[in-house]
Design a protein around this motif. Sequence first.
Motif, short mmCIF file in Angstrom:
data_model
loop_
_atom_site.label_atom_id
_atom_site.label_comp_id
_atom_site.label_asym_id
_atom_site.label_seq_id
_atom_site.Cartn_x
_atom_site.Cartn_y
_atom_site.Cartn_z
N MET A 277 0.83 -1.19 0.00
CA MET A 277 0.00 0.00 0.00
C MET A 277 0.87 1.25 0.00
O MET A 277 0.69 2.11 -0.84
N VAL A 278 1.78 1.33 0.96
CA VAL A 278 2.67 2.48 1.06
C VAL A 278 3.56 2.56 -0.19
O VAL A 278 3.79 3.64 -0.72
N LYS A 279 4.00 1.40 -0.63
CA LYS A 279 4.84 1.34 -1.82
C LYS A 279 4.10 1.91 -3.03
O LYS A 279 4.66 2.67 -3.82
N SER A 280 2.83 1.58 -3.16
CA SER A 280 2.01 2.09 -4.26
C SER A 280 1.83 3.60 -4.17
O SER A 280 1.90 4.31 -5.18
N LEU A 281 1.62 4.10 -2.96
CA LEU A 281 1.46 5.55 -2.77
C LEU A 281 2.75 6.28 -3.13
O LEU A 281 2.71 7.35 -3.75
N ILE A 282 3.87 5.71 -2.76
CA ILE A 282 5.16 6.34 -3.08
C ILE A 282 5.37 6.35 -4.58
O ILE A 282 5.81 7.35 -5.15
N ARG A 283 5.04 5.26 -5.24
CA ARG A 283 5.17 5.20 -6.70
C ARG A 283 4.28 6.24 -7.38
O ARG A 283 4.71 6.92 -8.31
N ILE A 284 3.06 6.36 -6.92
CA ILE A 284 2.13 7.32 -7.50
C ILE A 284 2.65 8.74 -7.29
O ILE A 284 2.64 9.56 -8.21
N ALA A 285 3.10 9.03 -6.07
CA ALA A 285 3.63 10.37 -5.77
C ALA A 285 4.86 10.67 -6.63
O ALA A 285 4.98 11.78 -7.18
N LEU A 286 5.73 9.70 -6.77
CA LEU A 286 6.92 9.89 -7.60
C LEU A 286 6.53 10.12 -9.05
O LEU A 286 7.07 11.01 -9.72
N PHE A 287 5.58 9.35 -9.54
CA PHE A 287 5.10 9.51 -10.92
C PHE A 287 4.50 10.91 -11.13
O PHE A 287 4.74 11.56 -12.15
N LEU A 288 3.73 11.39 -10.15
CA LEU A 288 3.13 12.72 -10.25
C LEU A 288 4.20 13.81 -10.27
O LEU A 288 4.13 14.75 -11.06
N VAL A 289 5.17 13.69 -9.40
CA VAL A 289 6.25 14.69 -9.34
C VAL A 289 7.00 14.74 -10.66
O VAL A 289 7.24 15.82 -11.22
N VAL A 290 7.37 13.57 -11.18
CA VAL A 290 8.09 13.52 -12.46
C VAL A 290 7.20 14.07 -13.57
O VAL A 290 7.67 14.84 -14.43
#
Length: 158
Positions: free
Chosen positions: A1-14
């Motif tokens: 769950m946390v891993k998915s949120l981090i991936r989404i946040a990273l994708f949004l930032v990029v």
Amino acid sequence: MVKSLIRIALFLVVGILVYNYFFGTPEEKTQSKEVFKKTGQAVGAAWDAVKSEKEKFDAGKYNKVMSKLGDAYRSLRERAQDLDASVLNRLDQLEGQKMMIQTQIDRVEQEQKSLSATDGSDGKKISEKDLAGHKEKLMRMMDQLVKDTDQLILDAEK
């Protein structure tokens, strides 16, 4: 769950940075360029650190660590009559781990030699990426072994 949120946040930032780099205002473009430049510098510094550790591995740094661990184990064995049986059992376990790590180090060094001797054909047994990952794993294992040995020495002195 946390891993998915981090991936989404990273994708949004990029995504935002890329959008601003091409379609943003002049300030946003400048800011995006600066972020990409600093990211490139950070990646470069991390790559330099990895290359440095590889050079240390190649230069035998970890062979010295293993030798020092062997000396510490011999010293503890010499004082064995003064030690608790649990300390001796732990010493046996650590010596076994040291032997296993040393075997893996020898194998990695052999693979590295065979890798550098091949011409890039299908004769490679292991890729450079796999070899680097294995070296990193060995470094972590050795760091843990050193920490465990330090703790054992502290326990033995009590």
